[in-house]
Design an enzyme around this catalytic site. Structure first.
Site, PDB file in Angstrom:
ATOM      1  CB  SER A  35      30.484   3.529  -3.932  1.00  0.00           C
ATOM      2  OG  SER A  35      31.805   3.974  -4.163  1.00  0.00           O
ATOM      3  CG  ASP A 337      30.192   6.992 -11.729  1.00  0.00           C
ATOM      4  OD1 ASP A 337      31.417   6.733 -11.616  1.00  0.00           O
ATOM      5  OD2 ASP A 337      29.378   6.790 -10.808  1.00  0.00           O
ATOM      6  CG  HIS A 340      31.659   4.418  -8.677  1.00  0.00           C
ATOM      7  ND1 HIS A 340      30.865   5.533  -8.626  1.00  0.00           N
ATOM      8  CD2 HIS A 340      32.037   4.156  -7.414  1.00  0.00           C
ATOM      9  CE1 HIS A 340      30.747   5.926  -7.360  1.00  0.00           C
ATOM     10  NE2 HIS A 340      31.453   5.121  -6.604  1.00  0.00           N
TER      11      HIS A 340
END
Ligand SMILES: *[C@@H]1O[C@H](CO)[C@@H](O)[C@H](O)[C@H]1NC(C)=O
Ligand SMILES: *[C@@H]1O[C@H](CO)[C@@H](O)[C@H](O)[C@H]1NC(C)=O
Ligand SMILES: *[C@@H]1O[C@H](CO)[C@@H](O)[C@H](O)[C@H]1NC(C)=O
Ligand SMILES: *[C@@H]1O[C@H](CO)[C@@H](O)[C@H](O)[C@H]1NC(C)=O
Ligand SMILES: *[C@@H]1O[C@H](CO)[C@@H](O)[C@H](O)[C@H]1NC(C)=O
Length: 365
Positions: A35, A337, A340
């Site tokens: 991610s 968040d 990240h």
């Protein structure tokens, strides 16, 4: 006055000359990872665990729309593409069936592991995706057949390409850690995670890659998610200067040391290749040590987008869900968040890698 003008001329033209040489260096970038570098593959898979990234506030700052990136804007890979004068890498799953893209493609998938996902499901640990490194490498091989045919043609093309491997491996550790595995169990994973990573590097070299950047782990013990879920009443669990969790960060440093040793072995095995280690840990740590110096006066630690709690991370209201709201000025925050980074933090890390000495050998040499 004249001296100033000459100096200005010298500075301006020297730096643009450097930029030009940087811009011509590669004609393509290929990226594998999770991610931290996925630019939109995850939403194009059948996986459903991480739906929130499909909508705002993800992407709100730079793209003004959700792109599948796990941030409010650009990621490290986007800043690397910019630095070399190349377009942002499209996600493989968006272009696989279309006309061939010759300037680079991104194979990273949010939630991906270095080790095959079946290894984790055998232990009842369910990951968010099965698109581990070996799947991503398979996608690369599919794409390769549309880029070049003969070995000579492929070698020529890949010699002018930059390959980014990782960051990858964070999920191999985070999911077991969150399911209650001990540090001893996590340490036993390190040779497997590093092995999967270095095997991928070797295979890319066998396919023709020459310039490769292999990333280490980030200091996940500084994230709002880990600080929340592994909260401790014992002050000695925290690093005094940064407030980060010491044990988990030390474990990730151990991974990085192990990876660096294995990369040295690869360099001996493939002397023609340029295998660069990217110190994500050091680049991120420079921010956590002096956040205000980089303009991060918001919550450090503490997420920009979240649903409350001491670090603004709440498992029942994560960013993108009802009950969670984004902060007004994400550029003042390191953490987007809970797990990240914000675009501005990714930008600082990218600058550290490209210009700041956090790659060895240096990316620009
Ligand atoms: C925003 O993203 C959504 C889904 O990701 C897409 O359907 C829509 O067309 C995008 N809108 C713009 C203005 O790009
Ligand atoms: C996984 O879960 C199944 C069903 O709950 C159980 O039978 C099995 O022993 C578990 N395996 C491991 C490795 O924990
Ligand atoms: C991963 O593969 C397993 C076994 O084939 C399957 O049961 C599972 O649904 C897959 N998970 C995802 C997220 O696609
Ligand atoms: C606090 O943590 C330190 C280091 O991890 C440990 O040595 C010590 O025993 C702990 N103290 C308590 C009261 O648990
Ligand atoms: C976490 O979110 C839930 C649901 O929005 C809310 O009820 C709860 O108060 C939140 N917890 C904290 C610590 O803010």
């Amino acid at each position: 006055m004249k001296a100033v003008k000459i100096l200005f001329f010298f500075l301006c033209c020297l730096s643009s000359k450097l930029a030009l040489s940087r811009h011509g260096r590669y004609h393509a970038i290929f990226n594998l990872g999770d991610s931290h570098s996925d630019t939109g593959n995850y939403p194009r898979t059948a996986a459903v665990a991480f739906q929130v990234i499909k909508s705002l506030p993800y992407g709100e700052t730079f793209f003004q729309n959700a792109t599948g990136r796990c941030s409010n804007g650009r990621l490290i890979v986007d800043f690397i593409a910019e630095a070399f004068g190349l377009p942002y890498l499209p996600p493989y799953l968006a272009v696989a069936k279309g006309p061939t893209v010759r300037t680079g493609v991104n194979f990273a998938v949010a939630g991906a592991s270095a080790i095959d996902s079946s290894f984790f499901s055998a232990q009842n640990i369910s990951l968010w995706t099965n698109d581990s490194l070996s799947v991503q490498l398979g996608w690369f091989k599919n794409l390769k057949s549309s880029l070049c045919t003969t070995k000579q043609e492929c070698d020529k093309y890949f010699k002018k390409s930059l390959f980014l491997v990782g960051e990858i491996g964070e999920n191999d550790y985070n999911f077991p850690a969150l399911s209650g595995q001990s540090m001893k169990q996590l340490r036993a994973l390190v040779p497997l995670v590093v092995g999967a990573t270095t095997r991928t590097v070797s295979m890319l070299i066998e396919e023709g890659a020459v310039d490769l950047v292999v990333a280490g782990q980030l200091p996940v013990g500084c994230t709002s998610m880990f600080l929340t879920l592994f909260q401790s009443a014992n002050v000695s669990a925290y690093d005094k200067r940064t407030g980060c969790l010491k044990t988990y960060n030390n474990f990730l440093k151990y991974h990085n040391k192990y990876l660096k040793q294995e990369l040295q072995n690869l360099r001996e095995q493939y002397p023609h290749a340029r295998i660069i280690y990217a110190d994500y840990y050091g680049a991120a740590m420079s921010i956590y040590r002096s956040p205000k110096k980089y303009g991060f006066y918001g919550g450090t630690p503490g997420a920009c987008c979240g649903g409350g709690g001491p670090y603004n991370f709440n498992t029942t209201a994560v960013c993108g869900q009802t009950g969670a709201t984004p902060c007004k000025d994400p550029s003042a925050f390191v953490d987007w968040d809970g797990i990240h980074f914000t675009e501005s933090a990714y930008h600082h890390i990218a600058k550290g890698l490209i210009f700041g000495g956090f790659t060895s050998p240096p990316l620009l040499s």
